[in-house]
Design an enzyme around this catalytic site. Structure first.
Site, PDB file in Angstrom:
ATOM      1  CE  LYS A  25      35.238 -33.435  13.348  1.00  0.00           C
ATOM      2  NZ  LYS A  25      34.089 -33.598  14.198  1.00  0.00           N
ATOM      3  CG  ASP A  63      40.725 -38.792  10.521  1.00  0.00           C
ATOM      4  OD1 ASP A  63      40.556 -37.574  10.379  1.00  0.00           O
ATOM      5  OD2 ASP A  63      39.806 -39.580  10.846  1.00  0.00           O
ATOM      6  CD1 TRP A  86      36.315 -39.948  15.767  1.00  0.00           C
ATOM      7  CD2 TRP A  86      35.292 -40.794  13.971  1.00  0.00           C
ATOM      8  NE1 TRP A  86      35.024 -39.489  15.759  1.00  0.00           N
ATOM      9  CE2 TRP A  86      34.370 -39.995  14.664  1.00  0.00           C
ATOM     10  CE3 TRP A  86      34.866 -41.439  12.811  1.00  0.00           C
ATOM     11  CZ2 TRP A  86      33.052 -39.806  14.244  1.00  0.00           C
ATOM     12  CZ3 TRP A  86      33.560 -41.265  12.375  1.00  0.00           C
ATOM     13  CH2 TRP A  86      32.671 -40.458  13.083  1.00  0.00           C
TER      14      TRP A  86
HETATM   15  N1  PMP Z   1      37.480 -38.804  11.740  1.00  0.00           N
HETATM   16  C1  PMP Z   1      37.416 -38.042  12.830  1.00  0.00           C
HETATM   17  C2  PMP Z   1      38.641 -37.883  13.673  1.00  0.00           C
HETATM   18  C3  PMP Z   1      36.232 -37.385  13.155  1.00  0.00           C
HETATM   19  O1  PMP Z   1      36.165 -36.617  14.256  1.00  0.00           O
HETATM   20  C4  PMP Z   1      35.106 -37.520  12.321  1.00  0.00           C
HETATM   21  C5  PMP Z   1      33.797 -36.809  12.588  1.00  0.00           C
HETATM   22  N2  PMP Z   1      33.535 -36.480  13.857  1.00  0.00           N
HETATM   23  C6  PMP Z   1      35.217 -38.347  11.204  1.00  0.00           C
HETATM   24  C7  PMP Z   1      36.418 -38.967  10.935  1.00  0.00           C
HETATM   25  C8  PMP Z   1      34.050 -38.536  10.262  1.00  0.00           C
HETATM   26  O2  PMP Z   1      33.854 -37.362   9.574  1.00  0.00           O
HETATM   27  P1  PMP Z   1      32.601 -37.147   8.597  1.00  0.00           P
HETATM   28  O3  PMP Z   1      31.386 -37.137   9.454  1.00  0.00           O
HETATM   29  O4  PMP Z   1      32.905 -35.837   7.943  1.00  0.00           O
HETATM   30  O5  PMP Z   1      32.601 -38.274   7.623  1.00  0.00           O
END
Ligand code: PMP
Length: 361
Positions: free
Chosen positions: A197, A173, A102
């Protein structure tokens, strides 16, 4: 069918009490004769939900008064663009610490807007299983901000403490570990987290941003991507995801009833320790993450014999345990054990894993 233990990484299991309350209020909310889903976002009844949600989040996280709390759309991925668009200001470089899939994606997206500098050599993360020593980071004291992911949902790597980056605004994040433990918000310039989450359902994203960082968006920034537009409008610049916001408000109230973040952090630590302890003593399951940085939220593990993955998942499902398949990029298994996963879920998972190991070891 009765409810199963849902280890999905997100959208993820929600507290049963929250679902029950939402269900009970669905047809007739607050004696209005209609549902929150059907309420105009400027209606005082909805505004009260929005205000309560913000107040409760501020209380839970002890958010200082000089921070805006925004409830936005577009998921965490929109933040990958909103952060550079709003925070670069008159600078052209930002630092990125890539410790997993991520944070790496956030870095790639930011590279569209600026010189996004990866502060570590990717090899030093040993395939995203550890966090290299801060002494190896090549940080730029002049960077517009320093971005990292506090918990890497796919790789199962989590920081114990936020990194120390001097005067450079720290951007985190926290999509997969927000509200899982107390954190000192004053150490951060900005925290963002998609809700699905630990905070609520999909469709809403929390942004906590220090007020001096707002109001300097690059001229090309779409208004919908400008923090200032949302801050001024108290996150009702356009029609917000009202139902998701309402559910977040219920989750925050549930968290307060659990005793807040100190209490939930103790439960989370116990749940994770129990599962890692079991994996470590087993010869059939392994977790390859550096023990110092193992995630308390996403426990990744592999079977000794990976040809049995399908049988494992099928058996788990039969035992009432779902959502355990690892992310396609890393394979194996992943048990996401966010705030709403009860400790009994861990006990049942361990019981099933023991049973499966006995059959196949
Ligand atoms: N950052 C992290 C740490 C994530 O776990 C996720 C989704 N699993 C995201 C960003 C992306 O999130 P979204 O699908 O809400 O854009």
């Amino acid at each position: 069918m009765s409810r199963v233990y849902n280890f999905s990484p997100g959208p993820a299991t929600l507290p049963e009490e929250v679902l029950q309350q939402a269900q009970a209020e669905l047809l007739d909310w607050q004696n209005l004769g209609f549902s929150v889903l059907e309420t105009n976002h400027h209606d005082p009844a909805f505004l009260a939900v929005a205000e309560t949600a913000e107040r409760d989040l501020r209380e839970l996280m002890s958010i200082p008064a000089n921070y805006h709390v925004l409830f936005l759309q577009g998921g965490a991925r929109s933040q990958f663009s909103m952060v550079p668009l709003n925070l670069l200001h008159n600078k052209t470089t930002a630092d990125y610490l890539n410790t997993g899939i991520w944070s790496d994606m956030a870095w790639k997206e930011a590279s569209r807007y600026c010189q996004a500098k990866a502060v570590i050599n990717p090899e030093t993360t040993l395939n995203y299983t550890t966090i290299p020593d801060p002494q190896q980071w090549r940080c730029n004291p002049e960077a517009a901000y320093f971005h990292y992911a506090d918990n890497e949902t796919v790789n199962g790597v989590e920081f114990v403490m936020p990194p120390l980056v001097g005067n450079v605004p720290l951007v985190a994040d926290m999509s997969s570990n927000i509200l899982s433990r107390p954190c000192d918000v004053s150490q951060f310039g900005l925290i963002y987290a998609s809700a699905q989450k630990n905070a609520g359902p999909a469709g809403i994203t929390l942004v906590i941003v220090r007020d001096d960082l707002v109001g300097h968006a690059l001229p090309l920034t779409p208004t919908m991507f400008n923090y200032q537009a949302h801050a001024k409008a108290h996150s009702i610049y356009n029609t917000p995801p009202t139902f998701a916001w309402y559910l977040c408000a219920l989750v925050f109230q549930w968290l307060k009833r659990q005793g807040g973040l100190t209490s939930i952090a103790a439960i989370n630590a116990r749940k994770a320790e129990k599962l890692y302890h079991y994996i470590d003593q087993s010869t059939y399951y392994t977790n390859g993450v550096d023990k110092r940085y193992r995630s308390r939220m996403n426990v990744v593990f592999k079977l000794h014999d990976e040809t049995r993955n399908t049988a494992f998942l099928a058996g788990a499902k039969e035992a009432g345990l779902v959502g355990l398949k690892g992310h396609k990029l890393v394979g194996g298994m992943r048990a996401s054990i966010y705030n709403a996963m009860p400790e009994t879920g861990i006990d049942h998972l361990i019981e099933f894993m023991t049973h499966f190991e006995k059959l196949h070891a």
